[in-house]
Design an enzyme around this catalytic site. Structure first.
Site, short mmCIF file in Angstrom:
data_model
loop_
_atom_site.label_atom_id
_atom_site.label_comp_id
_atom_site.label_asym_id
_atom_site.label_seq_id
_atom_site.Cartn_x
_atom_site.Cartn_y
_atom_site.Cartn_z
N CYS A 117 -45.27 -77.51 -42.83
CA CYS A 117 -45.62 -77.26 -41.44
C CYS A 117 -46.42 -78.45 -40.91
O CYS A 117 -45.91 -79.57 -40.93
CB CYS A 117 -46.37 -75.92 -41.36
SG CYS A 117 -46.89 -75.34 -39.75
N ASP A 163 -34.82 -73.22 -37.20
CA ASP A 163 -36.22 -73.45 -36.81
C ASP A 163 -36.29 -73.62 -35.29
O ASP A 163 -35.89 -74.65 -34.75
CB ASP A 163 -36.76 -74.69 -37.51
CG ASP A 163 -38.28 -74.82 -37.39
OD1 ASP A 163 -38.83 -74.36 -36.37
OD2 ASP A 163 -38.89 -75.39 -38.31
N HIS A 191 -38.49 -71.73 -39.39
CA HIS A 191 -39.76 -72.41 -39.66
C HIS A 191 -40.55 -71.63 -40.71
O HIS A 191 -40.58 -70.40 -40.69
CB HIS A 191 -40.58 -72.54 -38.38
CG HIS A 191 -41.72 -73.49 -38.52
ND1 HIS A 191 -41.55 -74.86 -38.54
CD2 HIS A 191 -43.05 -73.27 -38.67
CE1 HIS A 191 -42.72 -75.44 -38.68
NE2 HIS A 191 -43.65 -74.50 -38.77
#
Length: 222
Positions: A117, A163, A191
């Site tokens: 991330c 994502d 994600h």
């Protein structure tokens, strides 16, 4: 089970770090860069997992520049808080903190950086601004903003095809700017697909990405 240590960055800032050591001789060192949720139970588990693979693994607490001990979960409120906290740290300061973690990990020899991330983007900056032996980034949403920066080491990047926060055109920017970077896309994955505490967890993609990452890192850190 790891331990909590204190690191000192190049600007004098002190920060915590979760450190997990292998049972036998280390294959090398790894810096594990957090998501926007702090060095929480998930990141500690990831760090422990790399130690189990034979690496001296160090997860620096990047939110310590705001206040020590920030650990968030994955509910809507925590996601909002993490998104608000991240910009307060700044990219340059974050790179300094990763460098401090690399210095500790270097006790085991060559050092790689792997991030998730926010940490995926930080891993890219470590590759371009520091000198690790290798870097791996998972779903780094800001990498395209720094795609013109040339990495000083081999890099592997992982993105989920589903994502919503990283559109295909952003990945295409990175591909075009850095054709030598190994980029993998995962069908059906969104994600945070590698975090088993999130609703977006995708077990098949997690296993494939982990296997690829370990195979990539091992010869480069040997």
């Amino acid at each position: 089970m790891g331990e909590h240590l204190t690191l000192t960055a190049g600007d004098g800032h002190t920060l915590g770090a979760y450190v997990a050591r292998p049972r036998g001789p280390a294959k090398g060192g790894l810096v594990v860069v957090q998501e926007i949720f702090g060095v929480n139970s998930h990141i500690r588990a990831v760090t422990d997992g790399f130690a189990a693979e034979g690496y001296l693994a160090v997860a620096p607490a990047l939110f310590d520049r705001i206040r020590p001990g920030i650990e968030l979960g994955y509910n809507e409120a925590d996601v909002a808080e993490g998104r608000a906290l991240r910009p307060q740290v700044g990219w340059d300061a974050t790179v300094l903190d990763v460098a401090a973690a690399m210095a500790l990990a270097a006790e085991a020899g060559k050092v790689g950086v792997v991030g998730y991330c926010w940490g995926g983007s930080v891993a890219w900056l470590a590759a371009t601004r520091l000198k690790p032996a290798a870097a791996v980034g998972y779903y780094g949403g800001h990498i395209h903003e720094f795609a013109a920066e040339k990495p000083a080491c081999p890099v592997m990047l992982h993105f989920g095809e589903e994502d919503a926060g990283i559109p295909p055109e952003n990945v295409a920017v990175v591909r075009a700017a850095q054709p030598g970077v190994e980029i993998h896309l995962y069908p059906g994955a969104g994600h945070g697909f590698s975090c088993d505490q999130r609703g977006s967890y995708h077990a098949e993609s997690t296993a494939l990405a982990r296997g690829r990452s370990l195979a990539f890192l091992e010869p480069l850190l040997a």
